[in-house]
Design a protein around this motif. Structure first.
Motif, short mmCIF file in Angstrom:
data_model
loop_
_atom_site.label_atom_id
_atom_site.label_comp_id
_atom_site.label_asym_id
_atom_site.label_seq_id
_atom_site.Cartn_x
_atom_site.Cartn_y
_atom_site.Cartn_z
N GLN A 32 0.82 -1.21 0.00
CA GLN A 32 0.00 0.00 0.00
C GLN A 32 0.86 1.27 0.00
OE1 GLN A 32 -3.16 -0.47 -0.51
NE2 GLN A 32 -3.09 -2.66 -0.13
N ALA A 33 2.08 1.17 0.51
CA ALA A 33 2.96 2.34 0.61
C ALA A 33 3.88 2.49 -0.60
CB ALA A 33 3.79 2.25 1.88
N MET A 34 3.82 1.56 -1.54
CA MET A 34 4.71 1.59 -2.70
C MET A 34 4.16 2.50 -3.79
SD MET A 34 5.56 -2.42 -3.23
CE MET A 34 6.24 -3.41 -1.94
N ILE A 35 5.08 3.04 -4.60
CA ILE A 35 4.63 3.75 -5.80
C ILE A 35 4.14 2.68 -6.79
CG2 ILE A 35 6.12 5.74 -5.46
CD1 ILE A 35 8.00 4.60 -7.58
N TRP A 36 3.32 3.08 -7.75
CA TRP A 36 2.63 2.09 -8.58
C TRP A 36 3.58 1.19 -9.36
CZ3 TRP A 36 3.05 2.10 -13.87
CH2 TRP A 36 3.49 3.27 -14.48
N GLN A 37 4.73 1.71 -9.80
CA GLN A 37 5.66 0.86 -10.57
C GLN A 37 6.23 -0.25 -9.68
OE1 GLN A 37 5.98 4.29 -10.43
NE2 GLN A 37 6.46 5.10 -12.45
N ASP A 38 6.58 0.11 -8.44
CA ASP A 38 7.12 -0.89 -7.52
C ASP A 38 6.06 -1.91 -7.12
OD1 ASP A 38 9.57 0.35 -7.60
OD2 ASP A 38 9.29 1.44 -5.71
N ARG A 39 4.83 -1.43 -6.95
CA ARG A 39 3.75 -2.35 -6.56
C ARG A 39 3.45 -3.33 -7.68
NH1 ARG A 39 -2.27 -1.50 -4.05
NH2 ARG A 39 -2.58 -3.70 -3.79
N GLU A 40 3.46 -2.88 -8.92
CA GLU A 40 3.25 -3.79 -10.05
C GLU A 40 4.30 -4.90 -10.04
OE1 GLU A 40 3.26 -1.92 -13.87
OE2 GLU A 40 1.31 -0.99 -13.55
N HIS A 90 1.55 -2.15 -16.85
CA HIS A 90 1.02 -0.82 -17.18
C HIS A 90 0.69 -0.78 -18.67
CE1 HIS A 90 0.57 3.51 -17.15
NE2 HIS A 90 1.40 3.58 -18.18
N SER A 93 -1.78 5.41 -19.27
CA SER A 93 -1.67 6.38 -18.17
C SER A 93 -2.95 7.21 -18.10
CB SER A 93 -0.45 7.28 -18.39
OG SER A 93 0.72 6.55 -18.32
#
Length: 127
Positions: A32-40, A90, A93
């Motif tokens: 939940q605390a990650m930016i979207w690229q890291d979470r993906e 992704h 955008s």
């Protein structure tokens, strides 16, 4: 003087290695605390490691990956089918997460039975 410097250097490197090992061992990533690229990337790595040999439950996935991006559920008699989607690639955008940007995980009565592109097809077939 050089001997004293060497001791401090070795002590400092040892302390650094100990702290790094403790962080790696005990620190749990928070999706939940990650930016979207890291979470993906995090989601994709976890999903790639899934196997049917290990009993994977819905709760264990939710505990590890956090809230899904999309979710659908239905009941067929005593059976409950639930498909959850986590974003793994992704595409556009546009600020909206769509099914084609996600990988689906299909659960039957809380147990993982299928994941990947065929999971959503299997969920739809059971209408």
């Amino acid at each position: 003087m050089l001997k004293k410097f060497s001791r401090y250097l070795i002590l400092g490197l040892g302390l650094y290695a100990l702290i790094a090992a403790l962080v790696i061992t005990f620190y749990k990533d928070d999706p939940q605390a990650m930016i979207w690229q890291d979470r993906e990337a995090f989601n994709k790595r976890y999903i790639e490691k899934l196997t049917l040999k290990k009993q994977t439950t819905l709760n264990s996935v939710l505990d590890y990956l956090g809230s899904p991006d999309l979710t659908y559920a239905k009941r067929e008699g005593e059976q409950v089918l639930q498909i959850i989607f986590y974003r793994t690639q992704h595409i556009a955008s546009d600020g909206i997460t769509t099914i084609d940007e996600c990988t689906g995980l299909l659960f039957k009565n809380g147990q993982l039975i299928l994941w990947g592109p065929n999971a959503y097809k299997k969920y739809q077939e059971n209408n």
